[in-house]
Design an enzyme around this catalytic site. Structure first.
Site, short mmCIF file in Angstrom:
data_model
loop_
_atom_site.label_atom_id
_atom_site.label_comp_id
_atom_site.label_asym_id
_atom_site.label_seq_id
_atom_site.Cartn_x
_atom_site.Cartn_y
_atom_site.Cartn_z
CB THR A 30 -0.76 -0.14 1.32
OG1 THR A 30 -2.00 -1.10 1.47
CG2 THR A 30 -1.72 0.62 1.39
CG HIS A 177 -5.94 -8.38 1.39
ND1 HIS A 177 -5.13 -9.34 2.47
CD2 HIS A 177 -4.90 -7.19 1.53
CE1 HIS A 177 -4.24 -8.26 3.42
NE2 HIS A 177 -3.96 -7.18 3.07
CG ASN A 180 -1.93 -8.52 6.28
OD1 ASN A 180 -1.95 -9.51 7.17
ND2 ASN A 180 -1.12 -8.52 5.74
CE1 TYR A 182 -6.84 -3.58 6.35
CE2 TYR A 182 -5.03 -5.71 6.03
CZ TYR A 182 -5.11 -4.35 6.57
OH TYR A 182 -4.23 -3.10 6.69
CG ASN A 237 -5.11 -4.76 11.81
OD1 ASN A 237 -4.71 -3.62 12.30
ND2 ASN A 237 -5.23 -4.95 10.49
C1 LIG Z 1 4.53 0.08 3.14
C2 LIG Z 1 4.44 -1.38 3.09
C3 LIG Z 1 2.77 -1.63 2.94
C4 LIG Z 1 2.19 -2.26 2.80
N1 LIG Z 1 1.60 -2.93 2.11
C5 LIG Z 1 0.56 -4.16 1.90
C6 LIG Z 1 -0.36 -4.45 1.39
O1 LIG Z 1 -1.47 -3.64 0.65
N2 LIG Z 1 -1.29 -5.73 1.21
C7 LIG Z 1 -0.69 -6.71 1.81
O2 LIG Z 1 -1.32 -7.68 2.54
N3 LIG Z 1 0.49 -6.60 2.33
C8 LIG Z 1 0.44 -5.24 2.66
N4 LIG Z 1 1.89 -5.14 3.82
C9 LIG Z 1 2.71 -5.92 4.00
C10 LIG Z 1 3.97 -6.39 2.97
O3 LIG Z 1 3.21 -7.48 1.42
C11 LIG Z 1 4.86 -7.66 2.86
O4 LIG Z 1 3.89 -8.83 3.97
C12 LIG Z 1 5.74 -7.42 4.89
O5 LIG Z 1 6.12 -5.92 4.24
C13 LIG Z 1 6.51 -8.51 4.52
O6 LIG Z 1 7.96 -8.69 3.94
P1 LIG Z 1 9.18 -8.12 3.59
O7 LIG Z 1 9.66 -7.82 4.78
O8 LIG Z 1 9.66 -8.67 2.38
O9 LIG Z 1 9.07 -6.08 3.29
C14 LIG Z 1 3.03 -4.09 2.92
C15 LIG Z 1 4.27 -3.69 3.86
C16 LIG Z 1 4.62 -2.53 3.54
C17 LIG Z 1 5.79 -2.17 4.42
#
Ligand SMILES: Cc1cc2nc3c(=O)[nH]c(=O)nc-3n(C[C@H](O)[C@H](O)[C@H](O)COP(=O)(O)O)c2cc1C
Length: 350
Positions: A30, A177, A180, A182, A237
């Site tokens: 996001t 989705h 998390n 939701y 959440n």
């Molecule tokens: C800025 C940001 C936005 C995220 N937005 C989403 C999202 O829109 N949907 C989702 O399922 N997870 C979202 N996540 C979780 C990521 O998909 C991922 O699970 C998490 O960052 C861990 O992976 P990484 O360590 O490689 O970043 C978000 C994480 C971050 C940091």
């Protein structure tokens, strides 16, 4: 030493309809840059296209119904303007030889009237989230309204319409989705689902919302174009309740019927071991689901290589390192140093 020969960087036949050029996936992220009408920002065209070297891009979570927003400036997939906006992005990603799924989202209770034109957030039941609304100064989460049974069916329709609109916008598939904390996750959990109709109570009833969405989308587009993200370890959440793991085991068994593209771990740190899952979230999914597993959560390049080599997962989604390094695949493949991610990078869409 080069990593070129590692499985992670080589072609992967996801299923009979989709072949990926490697097993690195861009995790859904996001970014809160959507413009008026929840239309994706034009800057997102290059942002995604630059990252088309990964095997599959998963879009930022994208809302399927106006009641599903819970963060500022998040894009939607329920109006024709939004579809047109996404078309420009999928076109450029395809020109760069990439593949892209859209992540279908409804936040449920994780919202506030400021995002809902003054209306209360909707959820399976009335129990509210507590705490401060992120990205605001001091707004607190407040009351939520339980969906009427007929409205639950409307939300299922919204997810199906979101999938239809995604395919019309040129996406190669969709990710549901379910992670998390939701809306879909809220239906699965005893902590957030106190309903007494066909969507609450027994395990079968709590799974109904998720499975109806999966079934109807798969009926239209085939399982090959549909993934789902799940958080068997409650970490965000909502609270874990004993018996949730049984729900997830049952759900994963049901999902095996749909020939899905993959099941994706929703977690920030996949080294966390959950006692009730008997290990990490990804290991739980692997043990209980006979199909493609996409790991995610703080994976380094070496972790990702190892996960795929050891068959702990079939794909690895990378989030923050891909924000910091649009050329992640090229760098990782050649064992080059990666730029460190920092939160300031969220201020611009590069
Ligand atoms: C800025 C940001 C936005 C995220 N937005 C989403 C999202 O829109 N949907 C989702 O399922 N997870 C979202 N996540 C979780 C990521 O998909 C991922 O699970 C998490 O960052 C861990 O992976 P990484 O360590 O490689 O970043 C978000 C994480 C971050 C940091």
């Amino acid at each position: 030493m080069s990593n070129t020969s590692k499985k992670l960087f080589n072609e992967f036949q996801l299923n009979s309809k989709i072949t990926l050029k490697n097993r690195v996936v861009m995790a859904p992220l996001t970014r809160c840059f959507a413009v008026e009408g929840h239309v994706p920002n034009e800057l997102a065209i290059d942002y995604y296209a630059k990252r088309a070297d990964v095997g599959l891009i998963i879009s930022e979570a994208t809302v399927v119904h106006p009641s599903g927003h819970g963060y500022p400036n998040t894009p939607g997939i329920y109006t024709s303007e939004q579809i047109e906006g996404w078309k420009k992005i999928t076109k450029k990603v395809h020109e760069n030889n990439g593949k892209m799924f859209l992540q279908l989202w409804h936040v449920g209770r994780v919202s506030h009237p400021i995002y809902l034109e003054g209306e209360k957030p909707v959820a399976p039941s009335e129990n509210a989230l507590s705490g401060r609304v992120p990205r605001t100064d001091d707004l607190q989460y407040g009351e939520v309204r339980a969906l009427e049974t007929s409205e639950v069916y409307d939300m299922i329709d919204a997810f199906v319409k979101g999938a239809r609109n995604s395919i019309a916008a040129g996406f190669d598939g969709v990710e549901i989705h379910g992670a998390n904390g939701y809306l879909i996750d809220q239906f699965l959990r005893q902590d957030t689902n106190k309903r007494t109709d066909e969507f609450g109570g027994s395990t079968e009833n709590r799974m109904r919302f998720a499975l109806e969405i999966v079934k109807r989308i798969v009926d239209e587009f085939g399982g090959e174009r549909v993934g789902i993200r799940l958080s068997p370890g409650a970490y965000f959440n909502l609270e874990h309740t004993d018996g949730d793991e049984a729900t997830f085991k049952e759900l994963l068994k049901e999902l095996e019927k749909y020939n899905l593209a993959y099941v994706h771990t929703g977690i920030f740190d996949d080294t966390i071991k959950f006692e009730y899952l008997d290990g990490t979230a990804t290991s739980f999914l692997r043990r209980n689901y006979n199909g493609n597993i996409m790991a995610c959560g703080s994976y380094t390049v070496d972790d990702a290589i190892e996960s795929v080599e050891n068959e702990a997962s079939d794909l690895v989604a990378i989030g923050r390192p891909l924000i910091a390094n649009p050329d992640f695949v090229e760098l990782a493949k050649n064992s080059k140093d990666l730029k460190e991610y920092s939160e300031e990078m969220l201020q611009s869409l590069n």
